[in-house]
Design an enzyme around this catalytic site. Structure first.
Site, mmCIF file in Angstrom:
data_model
loop_
_atom_site.group_PDB
_atom_site.id
_atom_site.type_symbol
_atom_site.label_atom_id
_atom_site.label_comp_id
_atom_site.label_asym_id
_atom_site.label_seq_id
_atom_site.Cartn_x
_atom_site.Cartn_y
_atom_site.Cartn_z
ATOM 1 N N HIS A 1 -8.208 1.875 -4.473
ATOM 2 C CA HIS A 1 -9.251 1.680 -3.457
ATOM 3 C C HIS A 1 -9.804 3.037 -3.064
ATOM 4 C CE1 HIS A 1 -10.067 0.499 1.034
ATOM 5 N NE2 HIS A 1 -11.179 0.711 0.368
ATOM 6 N N ASP B 1 -7.506 -6.264 3.072
ATOM 7 C CA ASP B 1 -6.728 -5.073 3.415
ATOM 8 C C ASP B 1 -7.003 -4.672 4.856
ATOM 9 O OD1 ASP B 1 -5.399 -2.662 3.522
ATOM 10 O OD2 ASP B 1 -6.720 -1.617 2.136
ATOM 11 N N MET C 1 -12.370 -5.443 3.910
ATOM 12 C CA MET C 1 -11.608 -4.683 4.896
ATOM 13 C C MET C 1 -11.521 -5.498 6.189
ATOM 14 S SD MET C 1 -10.596 -2.024 3.369
ATOM 15 C CE MET C 1 -9.823 -1.294 4.826
ATOM 16 N N MET D 1 -11.961 5.312 -0.969
ATOM 17 C CA MET D 1 -12.676 5.473 0.302
ATOM 18 C C MET D 1 -13.262 6.878 0.304
ATOM 19 S SD MET D 1 -10.089 3.578 2.959
ATOM 20 C CE MET D 1 -8.580 3.741 1.987
ATOM 21 N N HIS E 1 -1.141 -1.059 -4.357
ATOM 22 C CA HIS E 1 -2.433 -0.681 -3.804
ATOM 23 C C HIS E 1 -2.430 0.809 -3.490
ATOM 24 C CE1 HIS E 1 -6.261 -1.640 -1.888
ATOM 25 N NE2 HIS E 1 -5.919 -0.816 -0.902
ATOM 26 N N SER F 1 0.834 -1.198 0.000
ATOM 27 C CA SER F 1 0.000 0.000 0.000
ATOM 28 C C SER F 1 0.869 1.249 0.000
ATOM 29 C CB SER F 1 -0.910 0.011 1.226
ATOM 30 O OG SER F 1 -1.594 1.244 1.312
ATOM 31 N N ASP G 1 -4.600 3.807 -1.867
ATOM 32 C CA ASP G 1 -5.710 4.172 -0.987
ATOM 33 C C ASP G 1 -6.053 5.649 -1.145
ATOM 34 O OD1 ASP G 1 -6.321 1.752 0.563
ATOM 35 O OD2 ASP G 1 -4.263 1.952 1.293
ATOM 36 N N MET H 1 -8.528 8.633 0.099
ATOM 37 C CA MET H 1 -9.437 9.006 1.184
ATOM 38 C C MET H 1 -9.813 10.474 1.075
ATOM 39 S SD MET H 1 -7.695 7.078 4.422
ATOM 40 C CE MET H 1 -6.049 6.521 4.054
#
Length: 215
Positions: free
Chosen positions: A65, A174, A136, A67, A32, A7, A34, A36
């Protein structure tokens, strides 16, 4: 064989190019990413501009991913930035089936993410349209959290759901993944394990080797 997806959130952003190069040299297949927004989760990370900047540095699969609230508003931006797979939280949109189609229409693989408390039943009518499922194993928003052990049973049940569907769907996990628990996660049926802070430490290469010995 299962694969490791480091990540980027846990990387040293002052030394990002060199750390990505280490992953390249170690033949890591997935990165990966992330994203947010500070609304869906209580933290803010980076957006499509960072993804676009690092895209020329590697041929790794960009495993994105999201979020974020209302992900349908930003899918095109992330596809244009160079994402290969785009995953969104089923809890963050009213029309997951439509959003899966939107992602595929932009030439990306499409996946759905489930928070720890979200039941697998929400996936049943979506299986034909999924390339990937991300479970998750912590409540999303912060790195470095501890793996929720009850998720192992959820992984097993999700593996059964995928196998019984007859579709080729990648199962990803994850949150709180470490060398001490990764074998049990893979044994439960996971195809792709995400690890951040445990990989991006003082000796990235050695840590990657430890993971692959275990998985």
């Amino acid at each position: 064989m299962a694969e490791l997806a480091p990540s980027l959130l846990a990387a040293d952003f002052t030394n990002l190019g060199e750390q990505i190069n280490i992953l390249n040299e170690e033949k890591i297949k997935y990165l990966h990413l992330d994203v947010m927004d500070g609304h869906f989760v209580p933290n803010i990370s980076y957006g499509p501009s960072i993804i676009k900047q690092i895209r020329p540095l590697t041929t790794m699969v960009f495993d994105v991913h999201l979020m974020i609230d209302e992900p349908e508003r930003y899918i095109e931006d992330f596809a244009d930035a160079g994402s290969d797979t785009i995953m969104f939280h089923v809890e963050a949109t009213k029309h997951p089936h439509r959003l899966l189609q939107q992602i595929k229409d932009l030439g990306c693989k499409a996946g759905i993410t489930l928070n720890p408390g979200t039941p697998l039943e929400v996936l049943e009518y979506l299986m034909e349209d999924l390339d990937q499922i991300l479970l998750m194993s912590v409540n999303p928003g912060f790195g470095g959290q501890s793996f929720i052990p009850q998720i192992l049973n959820k992984i097993k049940k999700c593996r059964e759901l995928i196998d019984s569907s007859g579709h080729d769907i990648l199962l990803e996990v994850d949150g709180g993944v470490k060398t001490k628990n990764v074998k049990s996660i893979v044994d439960a049926g996971c195809d792709l394990v995400v690890s951040g802070s445990d990989v991006f430490g003082p000796d990235i290469r050695n840590k990657i080797h430890q993971y692959y010995k275990l998985i």
